[in-house]
Design a protein around this motif. Sequence first.
Motif, short mmCIF file in Angstrom:
data_model
loop_
_atom_site.label_atom_id
_atom_site.label_comp_id
_atom_site.label_asym_id
_atom_site.label_seq_id
_atom_site.Cartn_x
_atom_site.Cartn_y
_atom_site.Cartn_z
N GLN A 1 0.82 -1.20 0.00
CA GLN A 1 0.00 0.00 0.00
C GLN A 1 0.86 1.27 0.00
OE1 GLN A 1 -3.58 0.11 -0.13
NE2 GLN A 1 -3.16 -2.01 -0.72
N VAL A 2 2.02 1.22 0.63
CA VAL A 2 2.92 2.38 0.63
C VAL A 2 3.35 2.72 -0.78
CG1 VAL A 2 5.10 3.32 1.48
CG2 VAL A 2 3.74 1.83 2.97
N ASP A 3 3.76 1.72 -1.54
CA ASP A 3 4.21 1.93 -2.91
C ASP A 3 3.04 2.31 -3.83
OD1 ASP A 3 6.99 1.46 -2.59
OD2 ASP A 3 6.59 -0.68 -2.48
N LEU A 4 1.90 1.67 -3.65
CA LEU A 4 0.74 2.00 -4.49
C LEU A 4 0.32 3.45 -4.28
CD1 LEU A 4 -1.35 -1.28 -4.08
CD2 LEU A 4 -0.18 -0.50 -6.16
N LEU A 5 0.32 3.90 -3.03
CA LEU A 5 -0.05 5.29 -2.78
C LEU A 5 1.01 6.24 -3.31
CD1 LEU A 5 -2.05 7.31 -1.52
CD2 LEU A 5 -0.73 7.14 0.60
N ALA A 6 2.29 5.92 -3.08
CA ALA A 6 3.36 6.77 -3.59
C ALA A 6 3.27 6.94 -5.10
CB ALA A 6 4.72 6.19 -3.19
#
Length: 281
Positions: free
Chosen positions: A271-276
Amino acid sequence: MGIGIGLPAVHPDPDMSIVDWARRAEERGFAALGTTDRLVYDTYEPLTALATAAGATSRIRLITTILLAPLRANHALFAKSTATFDRLSGGRLVLGLAPGTREDDYSASGVDFRRRGKLFDALLEQATQQWQGQGGIGPHPATAGGPPLLFGGFTKPALRRMTTYGRGWIGGAQGVDNFRAFLPRVRQAWQDAGKAGAPRLVATAHFSLGPDAEQRLHSRLANYYTSGTYTRESIEAGLSTPEEVAREVAAYAEAGCDELIFFPHGGGLEQVDLLADAVGL
């Protein structure tokens, strides 16, 4: 506009590492890590969760959005704990504070829900004096005068606290229209109080991305917001696609927001990478 990400602290997965999440968020360039606060719910205690993240990072700011301040009934201990946090994190703590609206959190604490406003004011008076070196209780915070204070809420007392003690205001996760609608009152209160510059404006949003994101997000928000004034708005404002996230970022930036913090609901470290990726970091 700065972009922050919340810790996975609401109904947390015991296998999810806050340390890994915090490090990845810092690597991807998020400006801040945030936490929410409930007592009668499956959530991590905000300052403890942020302290864990602080020890794993060196740059990213650490913000409570928001902390239910009146539940911290020992005001001198609260001031000491937060000064310690600020010192040990290198001045990265930002305290977003509000009294909250859920009576069950107060009943479980043995704190009178009807007196939460007076308790809040007493806490602020004690803490700000202590952070300034009065009363002989250390340590001194890394940030002169204490961690920056932001205040949540849509009431006159919230605006009074903001102009008396704060650097700005935090909007709840009910969507950009609610945020935008209250800004004239925030700015007018700041001006009427003779404050220099402009108040810092922070907003929050809920998100989940990837496969089954919409179902996961709606289910978790419906469980979290079982009651309250903004229940429907908060659920409907949740974001479950990169396109929705990008539109929300643009809308908040256009509204004059200084920082937008996205809170995750379900999923893993991806989720961190998807949001970034969705916000262009």
